[in-house]
Write a protein that holds these residues in place. Structure first.
Motif, PDB file in Angstrom:
ATOM      1  N   LEU A 114      85.637  38.714  80.853  1.00  0.00           N
ATOM      2  CA  LEU A 114      87.155  38.799  79.991  1.00  0.00           C
ATOM      3  C   LEU A 114      87.403  36.895  80.358  1.00  0.00           C
ATOM      4  O   LEU A 114      88.312  36.752  79.453  1.00  0.00           O
ATOM      5  N   ALA A 115      87.537  36.361  80.791  1.00  0.00           N
ATOM      6  CA  ALA A 115      88.155  35.206  81.648  1.00  0.00           C
ATOM      7  C   ALA A 115      87.704  34.508  80.039  1.00  0.00           C
ATOM      8  O   ALA A 115      88.647  33.293  79.423  1.00  0.00           O
ATOM      9  N   TRP A 116      86.275  34.582  80.161  1.00  0.00           N
ATOM     10  CA  TRP A 116      85.867  33.838  79.049  1.00  0.00           C
ATOM     11  C   TRP A 116      85.984  33.558  77.875  1.00  0.00           C
ATOM     12  O   TRP A 116      86.274  33.519  76.262  1.00  0.00           O
ATOM     13  N   SER A 117      86.064  35.374  77.664  1.00  0.00           N
ATOM     14  CA  SER A 117      86.464  35.721  76.352  1.00  0.00           C
ATOM     15  C   SER A 117      88.474  35.554  76.326  1.00  0.00           C
ATOM     16  O   SER A 117      87.858  35.455  74.701  1.00  0.00           O
ATOM     17  N   THR A 118      88.771  35.812  76.683  1.00  0.00           N
ATOM     18  CA  THR A 118      90.320  34.996  76.576  1.00  0.00           C
ATOM     19  C   THR A 118      90.776  34.165  76.362  1.00  0.00           C
ATOM     20  O   THR A 118      91.717  33.477  75.382  1.00  0.00           O
ATOM     21  N   GLU A 119      89.757  32.632  77.378  1.00  0.00           N
ATOM     22  CA  GLU A 119      89.544  31.035  77.280  1.00  0.00           C
ATOM     23  C   GLU A 119      89.147  31.619  75.218  1.00  0.00           C
ATOM     24  O   GLU A 119      90.372  30.737  74.302  1.00  0.00           O
ATOM     25  N   LEU A 120      88.312  31.680  74.033  1.00  0.00           N
ATOM     26  CA  LEU A 120      87.974  31.398  73.591  1.00  0.00           C
ATOM     27  C   LEU A 120      88.578  32.578  71.971  1.00  0.00           C
ATOM     28  O   LEU A 120      88.416  31.846  71.475  1.00  0.00           O
ATOM     29  N   ALA A 121      89.264  33.145  72.710  1.00  0.00           N
ATOM     30  CA  ALA A 121      90.325  34.307  71.561  1.00  0.00           C
ATOM     31  C   ALA A 121      90.972  32.800  71.241  1.00  0.00           C
ATOM     32  O   ALA A 121      92.131  33.339  70.535  1.00  0.00           O
ATOM     33  N   PRO A 137      89.098  40.412  74.500  1.00  0.00           N
ATOM     34  CA  PRO A 137      89.881  39.525  73.398  1.00  0.00           C
ATOM     35  C   PRO A 137      88.951  39.168  72.549  1.00  0.00           C
ATOM     36  O   PRO A 137      89.565  38.394  70.846  1.00  0.00           O
ATOM     37  N   ILE A 138      87.729  38.365  72.825  1.00  0.00           N
ATOM     38  CA  ILE A 138      87.142  37.447  71.696  1.00  0.00           C
ATOM     39  C   ILE A 138      86.857  38.662  70.680  1.00  0.00           C
ATOM     40  O   ILE A 138      86.718  38.571  69.511  1.00  0.00           O
ATOM     41  N   PHE A 139      86.401  39.893  70.766  1.00  0.00           N
ATOM     42  CA  PHE A 139      86.049  40.829  69.914  1.00  0.00           C
ATOM     43  C   PHE A 139      87.078  41.662  69.245  1.00  0.00           C
ATOM     44  O   PHE A 139      87.081  41.481  68.204  1.00  0.00           O
ATOM     45  N   LEU A 140      88.153  41.819  69.666  1.00  0.00           N
ATOM     46  CA  LEU A 140      89.465  41.874  69.067  1.00  0.00           C
ATOM     47  C   LEU A 140      89.707  40.838  68.414  1.00  0.00           C
ATOM     48  O   LEU A 140      90.633  41.460  67.075  1.00  0.00           O
ATOM     49  N   HIS A 193      86.790  52.143  71.036  1.00  0.00           N
ATOM     50  CA  HIS A 193      86.217  50.872  71.136  1.00  0.00           C
ATOM     51  C   HIS A 193      86.621  49.586  70.204  1.00  0.00           C
ATOM     52  O   HIS A 193      85.874  48.676  69.258  1.00  0.00           O
ATOM     53  N   THR A 194      87.640  49.859  69.600  1.00  0.00           N
ATOM     54  CA  THR A 194      88.284  48.849  68.474  1.00  0.00           C
ATOM     55  C   THR A 194      90.324  48.766  69.019  1.00  0.00           C
ATOM     56  O   THR A 194      90.055  48.918  69.829  1.00  0.00           O
ATOM     57  N   LEU A 195      90.277  48.248  68.270  1.00  0.00           N
ATOM     58  CA  LEU A 195      92.035  47.446  67.496  1.00  0.00           C
ATOM     59  C   LEU A 195      92.744  48.962  67.559  1.00  0.00           C
ATOM     60  O   LEU A 195      92.224  49.568  67.337  1.00  0.00           O
ATOM     61  N   GLU A 196      93.637  49.279  69.145  1.00  0.00           N
ATOM     62  CA  GLU A 196      94.473  50.152  68.693  1.00  0.00           C
ATOM     63  C   GLU A 196      95.677  49.102  67.168  1.00  0.00           C
ATOM     64  O   GLU A 196      95.612  47.924  67.024  1.00  0.00           O
ATOM     65  N   GLU A 197      96.503  50.267  66.383  1.00  0.00           N
ATOM     66  CA  GLU A 197      97.002  49.560  65.164  1.00  0.00           C
ATOM     67  C   GLU A 197      98.361  48.793  65.504  1.00  0.00           C
ATOM     68  O   GLU A 197      98.677  48.428  64.174  1.00  0.00           O
ATOM     69  N   ASP A 198      98.525  49.223  66.779  1.00  0.00           N
ATOM     70  CA  ASP A 198      99.864  48.671  67.119  1.00  0.00           C
ATOM     71  C   ASP A 198      99.497  47.173  67.516  1.00  0.00           C
ATOM     72  O   ASP A 198     100.491  47.162  67.825  1.00  0.00           O
ATOM     73  N   GLY A 199      98.235  46.969  67.491  1.00  0.00           N
ATOM     74  CA  GLY A 199      98.189  45.495  68.080  1.00  0.00           C
ATOM     75  C   GLY A 199      96.970  45.718  69.427  1.00  0.00           C
ATOM     76  O   GLY A 199      96.183  46.732  69.598  1.00  0.00           O
ATOM     77  N   LEU A 200      96.081  44.037  70.236  1.00  0.00           N
ATOM     78  CA  LEU A 200      95.199  44.605  71.058  1.00  0.00           C
ATOM     79  C   LEU A 200      95.654  45.463  72.619  1.00  0.00           C
ATOM     80  O   LEU A 200      96.798  45.190  72.421  1.00  0.00           O
ATOM     81  N   ARG A 201      94.448  46.365  72.299  1.00  0.00           N
ATOM     82  CA  ARG A 201      94.589  46.933  73.791  1.00  0.00           C
ATOM     83  C   ARG A 201      93.745  45.864  74.728  1.00  0.00           C
ATOM     84  O   ARG A 201      93.319  45.364  74.300  1.00  0.00           O
ATOM     85  N   ALA A 202      94.770  45.938  76.051  1.00  0.00           N
ATOM     86  CA  ALA A 202      94.767  45.407  76.813  1.00  0.00           C
ATOM     87  C   ALA A 202      92.683  45.284  77.569  1.00  0.00           C
ATOM     88  O   ALA A 202      92.993  46.478  77.505  1.00  0.00           O
ATOM     89  N   ALA A 203      92.420  44.478  77.779  1.00  0.00           N
ATOM     90  CA  ALA A 203      91.182  44.198  78.235  1.00  0.00           C
ATOM     91  C   ALA A 203      91.094  44.443  79.424  1.00  0.00           C
ATOM     92  O   ALA A 203      91.326  44.062  80.631  1.00  0.00           O
ATOM     93  N   SER A 204      90.763  46.092  80.202  1.00  0.00           N
ATOM     94  CA  SER A 204      90.730  46.379  81.597  1.00  0.00           C
ATOM     95  C   SER A 204      89.508  45.760  82.795  1.00  0.00           C
ATOM     96  O   SER A 204      88.780  44.967  81.727  1.00  0.00           O
TER      97      SER A 204
END
Length: 221
Positions: free
Chosen positions: A69-76, A128-131, A210-221
């Motif tokens: 998740l840290a890698w994904s957030t950084e890359l996003a 985050p990176i997939f979203l 397993h996709t985006l919610e229409e109102d924005g990015l869902r927080a990754a847990s």
């Protein structure tokens, strides 16, 4: 082994996660971690590990998930300043490959080692990176990021970028110009290709969340 140092419970949990991840990266492939090694590096006792994680396998999953998740957030965030979605898509792919080449051992732990156990409550598709990938593709194809028809495109692009990154970290000679040309072709193809009909598995994933919610990015847990 050193005894448990003073400090609160959260501090011990953090040290265990840090120690486990560093050992996962440092340990040669094929060798297993031991509770003794993790606790020694974390400067705590085995009961502390059992208290927070239950067993070593659960700690390894938690440490890997946190690192992912840290890698994904950084890359996003790498290309968040780029306005054009196609340029963002291309930029994230290049950042993905560059990170893999800069951190080959960490990349190997995250993406190239088989997982014997998977936590059903987590998904790489929530990261985050997939979203961000779904957002970019949605803007390119003028669709909501939650549209199931984007999932096959996103999976194809992710698989292709992962393949380039894996080749770049394992082949003794895989020149940068070859990498760039490959990524250019992939970006162009995914920017123009649209699946005529979403497959059943894409709708299943969308219904599972397993996709985006229409109102924005869902927080990754």
């Amino acid at each position: 082994m050193a005894g448990r140092p003073p400090g609160d419970s959260a501090d011990g949990k953090q040290r265990l996660l840090d120690a486990c991840w560093s050992l996962l990266v440092d340990t040669p492939q094929g060798e297993r971690l031991t509770i003794a090694a993790v606790c020694e590096r974390a400067r705590c006792t085995p009961p502390t590990l059992y208290h927070h994680f239950g067993d070593l396998a659960s700690l390894e999953r938690a440490a890997s998930r946190r690192a992912y998740l840290a890698w994904s957030t950084e890359l996003a965030h790498t290309c968040s300043h780029i306005v054009d979605p196609k340029a963002r898509l291309d930029g994230h792919a290049r950042a993905y490959v560059a990170w893999a080449q800069k951190h080959p051992d960490a990349y190997n732990v995250l993406f190239s080692q088989p997982r014997k156990e998977v936590d059903p409550n987590t998904s790489s598709l929530d990261a985050p990176i997939f979203l961000t990938l779904l957002t970019d593709l949605g803007e390119i194809h003028q669709k909501l990021p939650s549209d199931p028809s984007l999932l096959p495109l996103a999976m194809a692009y992710w698989a292709g970028v992962h393949g380039v990154a894996s080749l770049a970290t394992t082949l003794p000679y895989f020149p940068e110009n070859v990498q760039e040309s490959t990524l250019d072709i992939m970006t162009a193809a995914l920017a123009t290709h649209t699946a005529a009909e979403s497959p059943d598995w894409a709708h299943d994933m969308a219904r599972a969340g397993h996709t985006l919610e229409e109102d924005g990015l869902r927080a990754a847990s």
